[in-house]
Design a protein around this motif. Sequence first.
Motif, PDB file in Angstrom:
ATOM      1  N   GLY A  96       0.880  -1.342  -0.236  1.00 46.45           N
ATOM      2  CA  GLY A  96      -0.057  -0.116   0.035  1.00 46.45           C
ATOM      3  C   GLY A  96       0.922   1.393  -0.081  1.00 46.45           C
ATOM      4  N   ALA A  97       0.319   2.271  -0.578  1.00 50.29           N
ATOM      5  CA  ALA A  97       1.045   3.561  -0.698  1.00 50.29           C
ATOM      6  C   ALA A  97       0.537   4.602   0.259  1.00 50.29           C
ATOM      7  N   GLY A  98      -0.395   3.770   1.267  1.00 45.61           N
ATOM      8  CA  GLY A  98      -0.968   4.950   2.174  1.00 45.61           C
ATOM      9  C   GLY A  98      -0.751   4.354   3.546  1.00 45.61           C
ATOM     10  N   LEU A  99      -1.245   4.586   4.652  1.00 47.69           N
ATOM     11  CA  LEU A  99      -0.776   4.243   5.936  1.00 47.69           C
ATOM     12  C   LEU A  99      -1.231   2.649   6.184  1.00 47.69           C
ATOM     13  N   SER A 100      -2.277   2.179   5.718  1.00 52.03           N
ATOM     14  CA  SER A 100      -2.651   1.084   5.928  1.00 52.03           C
ATOM     15  C   SER A 100      -1.650   0.010   5.216  1.00 52.03           C
ATOM     16  N   ASP A 101      -1.343  -0.983   6.000  1.00 49.83           N
ATOM     17  CA  ASP A 101      -0.485  -2.112   5.436  1.00 49.83           C
ATOM     18  C   ASP A 101      -1.351  -3.183   5.052  1.00 49.83           C
ATOM     19  N   PHE A 102      -1.311  -3.431   3.803  1.00 48.70           N
ATOM     20  CA  PHE A 102      -2.319  -4.671   3.146  1.00 48.70           C
ATOM     21  C   PHE A 102      -1.853  -5.988   3.662  1.00 48.70           C
ATOM     22  N   HIS A 103      -0.620  -6.071   4.358  1.00 44.32           N
ATOM     23  CA  HIS A 103      -0.761  -7.373   4.760  1.00 44.32           C
ATOM     24  C   HIS A 103      -1.526  -7.411   6.578  1.00 44.32           C
ATOM     25  N   LYS A 104      -2.002  -6.415   6.927  1.00 41.71           N
ATOM     26  CA  LYS A 104      -2.513  -6.338   8.178  1.00 41.71           C
ATOM     27  C   LYS A 104      -3.952  -5.990   7.999  1.00 41.71           C
ATOM     28  N   GLU A 105      -4.258  -5.263   7.063  1.00 35.59           N
ATOM     29  CA  GLU A 105      -5.792  -4.731   7.029  1.00 35.59           C
ATOM     30  C   GLU A 105      -5.865  -5.049   5.334  1.00 35.59           C
ATOM     31  N   LYS A 106      -7.293  -5.104   5.446  1.00 32.52           N
ATOM     32  CA  LYS A 106      -8.238  -5.125   4.039  1.00 32.52           C
ATOM     33  C   LYS A 106      -8.069  -3.961   3.384  1.00 32.52           C
ATOM     34  N   PRO A 107      -7.606  -3.705   2.241  1.00 34.85           N
ATOM     35  CA  PRO A 107      -7.692  -2.529   1.338  1.00 34.85           C
ATOM     36  C   PRO A 107      -9.017  -2.103   1.304  1.00 34.85           C
ATOM     37  N   TRP A 108      -9.255  -0.786   1.010  1.00 36.83           N
ATOM     38  CA  TRP A 108     -10.916  -0.420   0.860  1.00 36.83           C
ATOM     39  C   TRP A 108     -11.402  -0.668  -0.633  1.00 36.83           C
ATOM     40  N   ARG A 109     -10.452  -0.975  -1.342  1.00 37.77           N
ATOM     41  CA  ARG A 109     -10.807  -1.486  -2.805  1.00 37.77           C
ATOM     42  C   ARG A 109      -9.714  -2.190  -3.078  1.00 37.77           C
ATOM     43  N   PRO A 110      -9.876  -3.177  -4.125  1.00 35.72           N
ATOM     44  CA  PRO A 110      -9.026  -3.942  -4.751  1.00 35.72           C
ATOM     45  C   PRO A 110      -7.800  -3.090  -5.285  1.00 35.72           C
ATOM     46  N   PRO A 111      -6.499  -3.386  -4.613  1.00 39.18           N
ATOM     47  CA  PRO A 111      -5.402  -2.568  -4.918  1.00 39.18           C
ATOM     48  C   PRO A 111      -4.983  -2.116  -6.264  1.00 39.18           C
ATOM     49  N   SER A 112      -4.591  -0.850  -6.518  1.00 34.60           N
ATOM     50  CA  SER A 112      -4.170  -0.539  -7.847  1.00 34.60           C
ATOM     51  C   SER A 112      -3.035  -1.491  -8.322  1.00 34.60           C
ATOM     52  N   LEU A 113      -2.963  -1.775  -9.525  1.00 34.87           N
ATOM     53  CA  LEU A 113      -2.220  -2.924 -10.238  1.00 34.87           C
ATOM     54  C   LEU A 113      -0.875  -2.048 -10.474  1.00 34.87           C
ATOM     55  N   LEU A 114      -0.879  -0.713 -10.593  1.00 33.80           N
ATOM     56  CA  LEU A 114       0.251   0.153 -10.697  1.00 33.80           C
ATOM     57  C   LEU A 114       0.850   0.627  -9.398  1.00 33.80           C
ATOM     58  N   LEU A 115       0.034   1.663  -8.832  1.00 41.81           N
ATOM     59  CA  LEU A 115       0.750   2.313  -7.641  1.00 41.81           C
ATOM     60  C   LEU A 115       0.928   1.431  -6.520  1.00 41.81           C
ATOM     61  N   GLU A 116       0.009   0.361  -6.414  1.00 40.42           N
ATOM     62  CA  GLU A 116       0.400  -0.592  -5.061  1.00 40.42           C
ATOM     63  C   GLU A 116       0.756  -1.766  -5.582  1.00 40.42           C
ATOM     64  N   ALA A 117       1.690  -1.732  -6.253  1.00 41.67           N
ATOM     65  CA  ALA A 117       2.246  -3.121  -6.908  1.00 41.67           C
ATOM     66  C   ALA A 117       3.898  -2.890  -7.021  1.00 41.67           C
ATOM     67  N   ASP A 118       4.538  -3.995  -6.835  1.00 41.03           N
ATOM     68  CA  ASP A 118       5.991  -4.154  -7.164  1.00 41.03           C
ATOM     69  C   ASP A 118       6.320  -5.074  -8.146  1.00 41.03           C
ATOM     70  N   PRO A 119       7.638  -4.972  -8.804  1.00 42.50           N
ATOM     71  CA  PRO A 119       7.989  -6.100  -9.702  1.00 42.50           C
ATOM     72  C   PRO A 119       7.999  -7.256  -9.292  1.00 42.50           C
ATOM     73  N   PRO A 120       7.728  -8.410 -10.015  1.00 42.07           N
ATOM     74  CA  PRO A 120       7.889  -7.966 -11.612  1.00 42.07           C
ATOM     75  C   PRO A 120       6.391  -7.729 -12.046  1.00 42.07           C
ATOM     76  N   ASP A 121       5.286  -7.835 -11.380  1.00 43.98           N
ATOM     77  CA  ASP A 121       3.962  -7.671 -11.770  1.00 43.98           C
ATOM     78  C   ASP A 121       3.865  -6.082 -12.468  1.00 43.98           C
ATOM     79  N   HIS A 122       4.279  -5.127 -11.536  1.00 42.41           N
ATOM     80  CA  HIS A 122       4.254  -3.806 -11.817  1.00 42.41           C
ATOM     81  C   HIS A 122       4.839  -3.455 -13.205  1.00 42.41           C
TER      82      HIS A 122
END
Length: 398
Positions: free
Chosen positions: A64-90
């Motif tokens: 996540g690019a915000g305060l919420s850690d997606f390993h600990k909390e459910k994101p408010w929407r399905p995460p962005s495939l761009l902003l909230e992703a890492d290589p190699p998927d990104h």
Amino acid sequence: MSRITLDVDPFDETNLAAPYPMHCRLRDAGPVVFLPRYGVWAMARHQEVYASLTDHESFCSGRGAGLSDFHKEKPWRPPSLLLEADPPDHTVMRGAMGKVLSASTVRGFRQTFKAEADALADELVARGHFDVVTDLAERYPLKVFPDAVGLLPDGRENLLPYGALAFNAFGPHNRLLEQALASAAPVQDWIWNACQRDVLTPGGLGASLWQAADRGEITTEQAPMLVRSLLSAGVDTTVYAIGNTLQALSANPGQWAKLREKPSLARFAFDESLRYESPVQTFFRTTTRPIDVAGVHLPEGEKVLLFLGAANRDPRKWGEDADRMDIARPASGHVAFGMGIHQCVGQPIARLEAELVLTALAERVERLEPTADPASKPNNTLKGWSSVPVRVHPVRFH
Ligand code: OVP
């Protein structure tokens, strides 16, 4: 070196409206400081912000690019495939989006975008006084960008509330986020529907993403998610950027005069405005491993708040007049668009919009005079104005 802690709340509405004294405290406290209020680390100096943005292996976006850690909390929407992703998927998503928003595609928008900018400038200058935010900074992007994406005319009033929600959602669960969430369900439904293939006009950016799916470059599940990224990141950012630029220029008549003299400075004026008052103030990263930052130890799995807006005013980087707006300053190296693999992929279109609006006004307006104090628009991530009333003194023979 031991940990430095600072008891500040960057998401308190006073700090959001006037963040610069807090930025100074954060930068002076050290290269990295701990904010016990949120249990996160913060960096506000240019050197460390830049270094973290360009080290995606150690500072990831996938949590996540915000305060919420997606390993600990459910994101408010399905995460962005761009902003909230890492290589190699990104990497694959970035490739597809980069192609759709390429300099050559964006060159194709120039004529229609210019005609809209000129027409709007004519109308506003004829009026003599107007609100930079509601009459220009909101109207212009809300016309040209959705047309470029290929959205149908109906329902476009959902775009700004959606952007406000997306950018507030990077912050804590405070009053701002609560308010944005209050009426969000129909807005989210409208946005998701607008991302589907059958409602996107042929020839637009949205349709181009679906064509990438036809060619097998991305999947048919990924295509609407990338359209959603266009609609999340492409509207409010440019609205705030154009609003901030014109607010700063109206408050600094000497700078307007420089632009008037030489409208071809528009692109430089825009970069300096982005540095001076960055629309996107902050983003988070998460550490992927234990890491030392300037001799301070950060464990794995820690959220790190990067103050882009503070890095852009760091006197260590920009000199003692960092707080002064000067369109003649070499502003390159600012991090208002980020840096590294996530650096804004929509830059060509943002720059085109800003250039055309600034040029149209610079050709027509001798003096841009504030008629009241600007009113700030509170958001957990974006810094900008809700109202900037001005009077314009037209050029005699345009
Ligand atoms: C400024 C950004 C912001 C908000 C959303 C997204 C990107 C997205 O990809 O959905 S970048």
